[in-house]
Design a protein around this motif. Structure first.
Motif, PDB file in Angstrom:
ATOM      1  N   GLY A 412       0.015   1.631  -5.000  1.00  0.00           N
ATOM      2  CA  GLY A 412       1.250   2.113  -4.548  1.00  0.00           C
ATOM      3  C   GLY A 412       1.593   3.574  -4.480  1.00  0.00           C
ATOM      4  O   GLY A 412       1.995   4.161  -3.689  1.00  0.00           O
ATOM      5  N   ILE A 413       0.677   4.260  -5.377  1.00  0.00           N
ATOM      6  CA  ILE A 413       0.629   5.700  -5.322  1.00  0.00           C
ATOM      7  C   ILE A 413       0.424   6.451  -4.068  1.00  0.00           C
ATOM      8  O   ILE A 413       1.104   7.445  -3.824  1.00  0.00           O
ATOM      9  CB  ILE A 413      -0.046   6.231  -6.463  1.00  0.00           C
ATOM     10  CG1 ILE A 413      -0.033   8.049  -6.824  1.00  0.00           C
ATOM     11  CG2 ILE A 413      -1.508   6.183  -6.350  1.00  0.00           C
ATOM     12  CD1 ILE A 413      -0.458   8.366  -8.149  1.00  0.00           C
ATOM     13  N   ILE A 414      -0.649   5.768  -3.373  1.00  0.00           N
ATOM     14  CA  ILE A 414      -0.970   6.319  -2.207  1.00  0.00           C
ATOM     15  C   ILE A 414      -0.018   6.254  -1.147  1.00  0.00           C
ATOM     16  O   ILE A 414      -0.080   7.066  -0.264  1.00  0.00           O
ATOM     17  CB  ILE A 414      -2.426   5.775  -1.764  1.00  0.00           C
ATOM     18  CG1 ILE A 414      -3.356   5.651  -2.656  1.00  0.00           C
ATOM     19  CG2 ILE A 414      -2.769   5.913  -0.196  1.00  0.00           C
ATOM     20  CD1 ILE A 414      -4.075   7.307  -2.622  1.00  0.00           C
ATOM     21  N   VAL A 415       0.831   5.325  -1.036  1.00  0.00           N
ATOM     22  CA  VAL A 415       1.984   5.061  -0.243  1.00  0.00           C
ATOM     23  C   VAL A 415       3.237   5.382  -0.651  1.00  0.00           C
ATOM     24  O   VAL A 415       4.319   4.754  -0.031  1.00  0.00           O
ATOM     25  CB  VAL A 415       1.871   3.648   0.448  1.00  0.00           C
ATOM     26  CG1 VAL A 415       0.428   3.444   1.118  1.00  0.00           C
ATOM     27  CG2 VAL A 415       1.902   2.582  -0.603  1.00  0.00           C
ATOM     28  N   ARG A 416       3.697   6.279  -1.589  1.00  0.00           N
ATOM     29  CA  ARG A 416       4.699   6.901  -1.792  1.00  0.00           C
ATOM     30  C   ARG A 416       5.293   7.504  -0.775  1.00  0.00           C
ATOM     31  O   ARG A 416       4.630   8.307   0.246  1.00  0.00           O
ATOM     32  CB  ARG A 416       4.652   7.834  -2.932  1.00  0.00           C
ATOM     33  CG  ARG A 416       4.616   7.313  -4.409  1.00  0.00           C
ATOM     34  CD  ARG A 416       4.343   8.268  -5.446  1.00  0.00           C
ATOM     35  NE  ARG A 416       4.527   7.700  -6.840  1.00  0.00           N
ATOM     36  CZ  ARG A 416       4.145   8.428  -7.861  1.00  0.00           C
ATOM     37  NH1 ARG A 416       3.499   9.918  -7.445  1.00  0.00           N
ATOM     38  NH2 ARG A 416       4.084   8.028  -9.049  1.00  0.00           N
ATOM     39  N   ASN A 417       6.783   7.150  -0.436  1.00  0.00           N
ATOM     40  CA  ASN A 417       7.161   7.886   0.596  1.00  0.00           C
ATOM     41  C   ASN A 417       6.742   7.519   1.959  1.00  0.00           C
ATOM     42  O   ASN A 417       6.501   8.444   2.825  1.00  0.00           O
ATOM     43  CB  ASN A 417       7.754   9.291   0.415  1.00  0.00           C
ATOM     44  CG  ASN A 417       8.807   9.436  -0.273  1.00  0.00           C
ATOM     45  OD1 ASN A 417       9.888   8.689  -0.452  1.00  0.00           O
ATOM     46  ND2 ASN A 417       8.937  10.511  -1.167  1.00  0.00           N
ATOM     47  N   THR A 418       6.103   6.148   2.149  1.00  0.00           N
ATOM     48  CA  THR A 418       5.249   5.965   3.357  1.00  0.00           C
ATOM     49  C   THR A 418       5.505   4.526   3.627  1.00  0.00           C
ATOM     50  O   THR A 418       5.464   3.666   2.851  1.00  0.00           O
ATOM     51  CB  THR A 418       3.856   5.848   2.856  1.00  0.00           C
ATOM     52  OG1 THR A 418       3.537   7.232   2.781  1.00  0.00           O
ATOM     53  CG2 THR A 418       2.998   5.440   4.296  1.00  0.00           C
TER      54      THR A 418
END
Length: 643
Positions: A412-418
């Motif tokens: 999930g960290i990779i797609v924060r605000n995505t």
């Protein structure tokens, strides 16, 4: 389920639609972006989960074919099911959404997991289930509940003649129970009508599943028991879903079950359902500050390839890729390197960047990931960093080496605000940078996402959160010097008379709990005062499961109040927030008599060496309970064969 890196299940025993792996890959899909004559998406809010969980991927097993009732005809019009997401990555390690099961409905907070194919909640008959957010599911209280009988092909409990399931995870947690079918609702804000679906009713759970605050799992993977596959098979949604996780400090977000109009500049990567049972992408290159890392594309294609998993907190790269990424990042950063929050792990952390997330790009380099067709997704620092829990203005790399496993796992960290769209119909995954904490409003009111160039624009900083309700103040909220909050109180006025409101007090309490994303038992209506044609109400929100709210949780509740995000039905009229306040946690007896306790302990230590040893080990245990931890490696889950 507390997880440092992921939430992928290992399926021990069951139907293929009960696992956190892909049990059966459909030969055809019905969905994608909705068009005329196709069902529309269902949007659900998401919630946040802890970063200290490890997830494993299950392997596919032989499919189980269930006997199905006659399915309704395909929907002639598109339906959006909007659902909010709750929680965040650093505090909880996962995101949750609210699901209603049964008639009358019983509410549950379920971890949103694209790496799972099973949906399950604790059952009232469970003899070994933890103390979760909501009461357990009571089949006897639902007039529409039916057990899944052994007339279908499944693992059968001979005594009860009911299908059962069992799941075991890599971190040694497990879930087992019976399979039932009931009406599942997606909330009052969803356009999708309630649907009958099969789910697991837990009778036993262990490990992280037992200890987690969330009630259970919402499985979004491919498989007969997956909520996605069941809804697609019924023809009520398109074969696509989307997730949008909030930023570093805000959390929350939105989930859409079904297709939705996609932004024209969304970036896509092919996702091959045959290549891996998990949602994978074709990662070919990583760039740091515009420079390509000297890596062969094949490094990202080992074992399961590059897996995208909503239930994993951090990101994990094969050794060669991690070393190249780490070395390049460290060369680019001019900040002081400091030890991580837990001395047990060699986290790579830096201090001196300040607390404003929107300014992190001044200190940390831009990172781009490039897909097979040369499309590029740009990452902000919040997409590869997490806040140091002990040093203000310090950050640590949230990308780790995946042990000896060659799989690349993106959490999930990779797609924060995505906005991430899992377009299963077209075998692709799309990415679009936006402000996920605000996306819920745009989806709910407009039906279409709109761009938000900087995902950190509305991030919370630790500057000033004041009880002042001035609309001219910037939206940068925090509680100065307040890291623990005992009770949150607020006064609101409703434009309905008290006598009209009185018969609906319970419903009003439930709505407040839903809108503030807390349990109903946490909400207390302290006082009612009739005021002309309106009613003044004093409310209090109490912490659940502990003596205090964290600073992040308290700020989230207060922000929803200040920004008037509560969406109440017209029957309750309009509301206006008058004032709010926070109170510190009540001091325990030990805190009140700390000196006396210390003296007593000292006396005991002098009298008895054995008592001293007991105290020593007890203190160590207490310290260890709060220790930050992350896994050394993240492996795909393995679905075990039936026992």
């Amino acid at each position: 389920m507390a997880r440092s890196s992921s939430l992928l299940l290992v399926c021990l025993l069951l139907l293929p639609f009960a696992g956190q792996a892909v049990l059966r890959i459909p030969q055809s899909y019905a969905g994608g972006t909705p068009t005329a004559g196709t069902p529309a998406p269902m949007v659900l809010p998401l919630f946040y989960t802890p970063p200290n969980a490890t997830k494993q991927f299950p392997l596919p097993s032989q499919p189980i074919h269930l006997q199905r009732r006659e399915m309704p005809e395909k929907s002639s019009s598109a339906v959006n099911a909007h659902m909010r997401l709750y929680d965040d990555l650093l505090t909880n390690g996962y995101y949750t959404t609210r699901l209603l099961i049964g008639t009358p409905s019983q509410q549950f907070a379920l971890i949103v997991d694209s790496g799972s194919t099973a949906t399950y909640v604790p059952c009232s008959t469970c003899e070994q289930c933890g103390n979760h957010q909501d009461p357990r599911f009571q089949p006897d209280m639902s007039s529409t509940y039916e057990p899944v009988r052994c007339s279908v092909e499944c693992t059968c409990d001979v005594d009860n003649k009911q299908c059962i399931y069992e799941r075991q995870y890599a971190e040694m947690s497990s879930s087992s129970g019976v399979l039932g079918e009931d009406v599942i609702s997606f909330g009052i804000e969803s356009d999708l009508q309630p649907q009958r679906a099969v789910f697991g009713c837990e009778t036993s759970e262990t490990g992280d599943l037992f200890n987690q605050h969330a009630d259970g799992i919402l499985g979004l993977g491919r498989g007969q028991l997956s909520i996605m596959d069941q809804l697609v098979d019924k023809g009520v949604i398109s074969d696509s879903f989307s997730l949008c996780y909030g930023g570093m400090d805000i959390g929350g977000g939105a989930m859409v079950l079904g297709g939705m109009p996609l932004p024209p500049d969304m970036v896509f990567s092919r996702s091959d359902p045959v290549r891996s049972p998990y949602y994978n992408i074709e990662l070919k290159e990583i760039h740091v500050s515009g420079k390509r890392l000297d890596l062969s594309p094949s490094v990202f294609d080992g074992k399961h390839g590059t897996v995208l998993d909503s239930g994993t907190t951090f990101a994990y790269l094969p050794k060669e890729a991690f070393v190249a990424f780490k070395d390049t990042i460290m060369d680019e950063i001019q900040l002081k390197q400091i030890p991580g929050p837990d001395p047990s792990y060699k986290d790579i952390c830096f201090s001196g960047a300040g607390s404003d997330v929107s300014l992190l790009s001044e200190y940390f380099p831009a990172v781009d990931i490039v897909f097979g067709d040369k499309q590029k997704l740009s990452l902000f620092p919040e997409n590869y960093l997490f806040r140091h829990s002990k040093v203000r203005g310090a950050y640590c790399l949230g990308i780790f080496q995946n042990g000896k496993d060659p799989t690349t796992l993106l959490g999930g960290i990779i797609v924060r605000n995505t906005l991430v769209t899992y377009d299963r119909h077209n075998q692709r995954v799309g990415f679009w940078k936006t402000n996920c904490s605000e996306l819920w409003k745009r989806l709910h009111f407009n039906g279409l996402p709109s761009p938000a160039p900087s995902p950190s624009e509305n991030s919370f900083t630790s500057e000033n959160l004041s009880p002042s309700l001035s609309p001219s103040e910037p939206h940068n909220y925090s509680l100065p010097g307040q890291y623990r909050v005992g009770v949150i109180t607020f006064d609101i006025s409703l434009s309905v008379k008290y006598w009209d409101l009185k018969p609906h007090i319970i419903e009003f309490t439930e709505l407040i709990a839903h809108e503030l994303e807390v349990g109903v038992s946490q909400v207390r209506l302290i006082n009612f005062t009739s005021s002309g044609n309106g009613t003044l109400i004093k409310c209090a929100i109490f912490p659940s499961g502990s003596d205090f709210f964290s600073n992040t949780a308290a700020v989230g509740i207060i922000t929803r109040l200040i920004e008037h995000r509560l969406q109440l039905p017209a029957d309750f009229g309009n509301y206006h927030l008058l004032e709010w306040d926070v109170k510190p946690p009540k001091r325990s007896w030990k805190q009140e008599h700390l000196l006396g306790v210390l003296i007593s302990v000292a006396v005991i230590l002098l009298i008895s060496l054995s008592a001293g040893l007991v105290w020593h080990f007890w203190r160590q245990k207490l310290q260890a309970q709060g220790a930050y931890r992350h896994v050394e490696a993240a492996f795909p889950e393995q679905e075990l064969q039936p026992l």
